[in-house]
Design a protein around this motif. Structure first.
Motif, PDB file in Angstrom:
ATOM      1  N   PRO A  50      14.995  23.757  10.150  1.00 41.01           N
ATOM      2  CA  PRO A  50      15.247  25.198  10.146  1.00 41.01           C
ATOM      3  C   PRO A  50      14.624  25.830  11.370  1.00 41.01           C
ATOM      4  O   PRO A  50      13.884  25.171  12.090  1.00 41.01           O
ATOM      5  CB  PRO A  50      14.551  25.671   8.861  1.00 41.01           C
ATOM      6  N   PRO A  51      14.883  27.112  11.648  1.00 41.24           N
ATOM      7  CA  PRO A  51      14.253  27.779  12.778  1.00 41.24           C
ATOM      8  C   PRO A  51      12.751  27.647  12.710  1.00 41.24           C
ATOM      9  O   PRO A  51      12.165  27.627  11.624  1.00 41.24           O
ATOM     10  CB  PRO A  51      14.698  29.251  12.621  1.00 41.24           C
ATOM     11  N   ALA A  52      12.109  27.590  13.878  1.00 37.07           N
ATOM     12  CA  ALA A  52      10.682  27.265  13.949  1.00 37.07           C
ATOM     13  C   ALA A  52       9.827  28.198  13.116  1.00 37.07           C
ATOM     14  O   ALA A  52       8.905  27.769  12.440  1.00 37.07           O
ATOM     15  CB  ALA A  52      10.221  27.302  15.407  1.00 37.07           C
ATOM     16  N   THR A  53      10.110  29.494  13.153  1.00 37.48           N
ATOM     17  CA  THR A  53       9.252  30.440  12.457  1.00 37.48           C
ATOM     18  C   THR A  53       9.470  30.410  10.953  1.00 37.48           C
ATOM     19  O   THR A  53       8.756  31.065  10.216  1.00 37.48           O
ATOM     20  CB  THR A  53       9.517  31.864  12.972  1.00 37.48           C
ATOM     21  N   GLN A  54      10.463  29.634  10.478  1.00 35.75           N
ATOM     22  CA  GLN A  54      10.705  29.544   9.049  1.00 35.75           C
ATOM     23  C   GLN A  54      10.297  28.196   8.478  1.00 35.75           C
ATOM     24  O   GLN A  54      10.453  27.952   7.294  1.00 35.75           O
ATOM     25  CB  GLN A  54      12.188  29.779   8.758  1.00 35.75           C
ATOM     26  N   ILE A  55       9.784  27.313   9.338  1.00 36.44           N
ATOM     27  CA  ILE A  55       9.436  25.977   8.860  1.00 36.44           C
ATOM     28  C   ILE A  55       8.275  26.063   7.886  1.00 36.44           C
ATOM     29  O   ILE A  55       7.248  26.646   8.176  1.00 36.44           O
ATOM     30  CB  ILE A  55       9.048  25.052  10.028  1.00 36.44           C
ATOM     31  N   VAL A  56       8.444  25.500   6.712  1.00 33.90           N
ATOM     32  CA  VAL A  56       7.345  25.364   5.772  1.00 33.90           C
ATOM     33  C   VAL A  56       7.158  23.895   5.434  1.00 33.90           C
ATOM     34  O   VAL A  56       6.087  23.339   5.554  1.00 33.90           O
ATOM     35  CB  VAL A  56       7.597  26.186   4.482  1.00 33.90           C
ATOM     36  N   ALA A  57       8.231  23.233   5.014  1.00 34.16           N
ATOM     37  CA  ALA A  57       8.170  21.792   4.738  1.00 34.16           C
ATOM     38  C   ALA A  57       9.584  21.247   4.798  1.00 34.16           C
ATOM     39  O   ALA A  57      10.544  21.941   4.477  1.00 34.16           O
ATOM     40  CB  ALA A  57       7.546  21.529   3.370  1.00 34.16           C
ATOM     41  N   LEU A  58       9.702  20.007   5.193  1.00 36.43           N
ATOM     42  CA  LEU A  58      11.010  19.365   5.241  1.00 36.43           C
ATOM     43  C   LEU A  58      11.061  18.245   4.218  1.00 36.43           C
ATOM     44  O   LEU A  58      10.125  17.452   4.113  1.00 36.43           O
ATOM     45  CB  LEU A  58      11.262  18.771   6.632  1.00 36.43           C
ATOM     46  N   ILE A  95       4.446  13.538   2.875  1.00 33.01           N
ATOM     47  CA  ILE A  95       3.898  14.501   1.920  1.00 33.01           C
ATOM     48  C   ILE A  95       2.971  15.429   2.689  1.00 33.01           C
ATOM     49  O   ILE A  95       2.032  14.956   3.343  1.00 33.01           O
ATOM     50  CB  ILE A  95       3.109  13.806   0.784  1.00 33.01           C
ATOM     51  N   PRO A  96       3.180  16.743   2.643  1.00 26.06           N
ATOM     52  CA  PRO A  96       2.285  17.665   3.338  1.00 26.06           C
ATOM     53  C   PRO A  96       0.850  17.520   2.830  1.00 26.06           C
ATOM     54  O   PRO A  96       0.636  17.267   1.638  1.00 26.06           O
ATOM     55  CB  PRO A  96       2.854  19.049   2.999  1.00 26.06           C
ATOM     56  N   ILE A 117      -4.212   3.340  -0.725  1.00 21.78           N
ATOM     57  CA  ILE A 117      -3.546   4.505  -0.154  1.00 21.78           C
ATOM     58  C   ILE A 117      -3.945   4.610   1.311  1.00 21.78           C
ATOM     59  O   ILE A 117      -5.132   4.608   1.649  1.00 21.78           O
ATOM     60  CB  ILE A 117      -3.934   5.789  -0.907  1.00 21.78           C
ATOM     61  N   VAL A 118      -2.946   4.693   2.179  1.00 23.94           N
ATOM     62  CA  VAL A 118      -3.176   4.776   3.622  1.00 23.94           C
ATOM     63  C   VAL A 118      -2.538   6.057   4.144  1.00 23.94           C
ATOM     64  O   VAL A 118      -1.364   6.324   3.888  1.00 23.94           O
ATOM     65  CB  VAL A 118      -2.589   3.554   4.356  1.00 23.94           C
ATOM     66  N   LEU A 119      -3.327   6.858   4.860  1.00 19.88           N
ATOM     67  CA  LEU A 119      -2.863   8.129   5.398  1.00 19.88           C
ATOM     68  C   LEU A 119      -2.789   8.060   6.912  1.00 19.88           C
ATOM     69  O   LEU A 119      -3.641   7.451   7.558  1.00 19.88           O
ATOM     70  CB  LEU A 119      -3.818   9.258   5.002  1.00 19.88           C
ATOM     71  N   PHE A 120      -1.775   8.695   7.496  1.00 16.32           N
ATOM     72  CA  PHE A 120      -1.748   8.811   8.952  1.00 16.32           C
ATOM     73  C   PHE A 120      -1.163  10.160   9.343  1.00 16.32           C
ATOM     74  O   PHE A 120      -0.437  10.790   8.571  1.00 16.32           O
ATOM     75  CB  PHE A 120      -0.981   7.658   9.609  1.00 16.32           C
ATOM     76  N   CYS A 121      -1.525  10.598  10.559  1.00 20.29           N
ATOM     77  CA  CYS A 121      -1.113  11.918  11.026  1.00 20.29           C
ATOM     78  C   CYS A 121      -0.793  11.864  12.508  1.00 20.29           C
ATOM     79  O   CYS A 121      -0.662  10.785  13.090  1.00 20.29           O
ATOM     80  CB  CYS A 121      -2.212  12.947  10.748  1.00 20.29           C
ATOM     81  N   THR A 122      -0.685  13.034  13.134  1.00 19.54           N
ATOM     82  CA  THR A 122      -0.383  13.115  14.558  1.00 19.54           C
ATOM     83  C   THR A 122      -1.601  12.808  15.419  1.00 19.54           C
ATOM     84  O   THR A 122      -1.495  12.165  16.455  1.00 19.54           O
ATOM     85  CB  THR A 122       0.136  14.522  14.904  1.00 19.54           C
ATOM     86  N   PRO A 172       0.836  -1.208   0.000  1.00 20.70           N
ATOM     87  CA  PRO A 172       0.000   0.000   0.000  1.00 20.70           C
ATOM     88  C   PRO A 172       0.869   1.255   0.000  1.00 20.70           C
ATOM     89  O   PRO A 172       1.973   1.269   0.540  1.00 20.70           O
ATOM     90  CB  PRO A 172      -0.798  -0.130   1.307  1.00 20.70           C
ATOM     91  N   PHE A 173       0.348   2.299  -0.595  1.00 15.61           N
ATOM     92  CA  PHE A 173       1.035   3.590  -0.654  1.00 15.61           C
ATOM     93  C   PHE A 173       0.722   4.316   0.652  1.00 15.61           C
ATOM     94  O   PHE A 173      -0.388   4.807   0.857  1.00 15.61           O
ATOM     95  CB  PHE A 173       0.541   4.381  -1.862  1.00 15.61           C
ATOM     96  N   ILE A 174       1.709   4.375   1.556  1.00 19.43           N
ATOM     97  CA  ILE A 174       1.498   4.918   2.901  1.00 19.43           C
ATOM     98  C   ILE A 174       2.051   6.337   2.952  1.00 19.43           C
ATOM     99  O   ILE A 174       3.204   6.576   2.586  1.00 19.43           O
ATOM    100  CB  ILE A 174       2.184   4.046   3.960  1.00 19.43           C
ATOM    101  N   VAL A 175       1.215   7.280   3.386  1.00 19.78           N
ATOM    102  CA  VAL A 175       1.599   8.696   3.399  1.00 19.78           C
ATOM    103  C   VAL A 175       1.604   9.211   4.831  1.00 19.78           C
ATOM    104  O   VAL A 175       0.609   9.112   5.558  1.00 19.78           O
ATOM    105  CB  VAL A 175       0.630   9.537   2.550  1.00 19.78           C
ATOM    106  N   ASP A 176       2.725   9.772   5.222  1.00 21.65           N
ATOM    107  CA  ASP A 176       2.909  10.406   6.529  1.00 21.65           C
ATOM    108  C   ASP A 176       2.538  11.882   6.375  1.00 21.65           C
ATOM    109  O   ASP A 176       3.240  12.653   5.735  1.00 21.65           O
ATOM    110  CB  ASP A 176       4.375  10.252   6.960  1.00 21.65           C
TER     111      ASP A 176
END
Length: 333
Positions: free
Chosen positions: A317-325, A246-247, A264-269, A222-226
């Motif tokens: 990166p610094p917290a206030t600059q985080i967009v995506a890793l 993937i955001p 497709i399987v999705l999971f989050c916090t 399965p295509f697993i997305v974090d």
């Protein structure tokens, strides 16, 4: 209403403190009532504002420290009690990390974000002094708006002895009715969301069986997305075997990222999988049928005793600059 008048300042402070502590009972009816009573010189708006600022200072500072100390674990606990599925952890994290502390200027107006903004600011390592400045400024705007709205109503009521008498006799039931109505509305929305989600969730054991079956017969897993936010990944650098990070917004915008022929399987916090369920429902509306959220997310997978992979990634990166890793699983597909 007489009881409220005799203990007005204690009620204002206690009610706002309880709401800001995460209990889903709105405090705006109390602030409107306080503003209305100020028109009859029963209490002072300035004292009310100071008490509201103090209540928010206590609760928001505590949430900030807990978010900074415990990060994702604390946010998961808050999410379990949230009645705002569409404003849960990942959505709130995106707002805070995208706009920085400025989001605190309006966070108290947004259900869900109201509770989540302070601990996420701590998790994102926003300096406490900067956090406090924006948080108190936002609290001042929020409290002043409701109190002066109540003052406006009070000035109108004073012009009519009949309305004034009705306000004194029926003020408390009206406040209680408003609180119950808002709470009921949030609860019904939450229940409707859960009903829509029922039958869509995939159990961790089912996913493990799907992975085992795919390996046994030699077909693709399965295509697993974090879907977790980068600051959650920073706090907990592990993921499901073969998962890709993937955001959520990128997954919805780019259908090319989604293999149509695979499950497709999705999971989050969120332990109640609000974000992954919301994205799964959006994708289904776009025609992607074989998509399901994983019950319990990453923690539910761990609790079931299944293996996880370490994530290799560059320093955050610094917290206030985080967009995506750019995150690559150690054993990615």
């Amino acid at each position: 209403m007489r009881l409220f008048l005799h203990h007005a300042y204690s009620v204002i402070f206690g009610w706002v403190l309880i709401e800001q502590a995460g209990v889903p009972i709105p405090s705006f009816p109390i602030m409107i009532a306080a503003g209305t009573m100020s028109a009859a010189h029963k209490l002072h708006v300035s004292y009310s504002i100071l008490l509201i600022l103090l209540a928010c200072l206590v609760s928001d500072s505590l949430w900030y420290m807990l978010g900074k100390r415990f990060g994702t674990r604390f946010l998961q606990l808050l999410c379990k009690f949230s009645l705002e599925a569409d404003n849960c952890v990942t959505n709130a994290q995106t707002r805070v990390t995208k706009r920085g502390p400025v989001v605190l200027l309006f966070s108290k107006w947004v259900p869900g974000l109201n509770t989540m903004a302070a601990p996420i600011a701590g998790q994102a390592r926003i300096p406490y002094g900067e956090f406090l400045t924006y948080d108190l400024a936002g609290t001042l705007l929020w409290a002043s708006a409701w109190l002066f709205a109540g003052r406006f109503i009070g000035d109108l009521v004073r012009r009519s002895h009949e309305l004034l008498g009705m306000g004194v006799r029926h003020g408390a039931p009206i406040i209680l009715l408003l609180v119950v109505a808002v709470f009921t509305y949030r609860f019904v929305r939450w229940r409707l969301f859960l009903n829509e989600l029922r039958g869509l969730r995939l159990e961790p054991g089912q996913l493990m069986a799907m992975i085992g079956d795919a390996d046994r017969i030699g077909k693709q897993r399965p295509f697993i997305v974090d879907l977790r936010h980068p600051i959650d990944v920073r706090d907990d650098p592990q993921t499901l075997p073969g998962a890709l990070h993937i955001p959520p917004e990128e997954l919805v915008k780019s259908r090319a990222l989604i293999p149509q022929e695979r499950d497709i399987v999705l999971f989050c916090t969120c332990p109640s999988e609000e974000t992954s369920a919301r994205i799964a429902l959006q994708l289904r509306k776009l025609g992607v049928r074989k998509v399901r959220p994983l019950r319990g997310g990453l923690q539910g997978w761990r609790d079931a005793g299944f293996p996880v992979d370490a994530i290799t990634r560059p320093a955050a990166p610094p917290a206030t600059q985080i967009v995506a890793l750019p995150i690559t699983p150690a054993n990615g597909n």
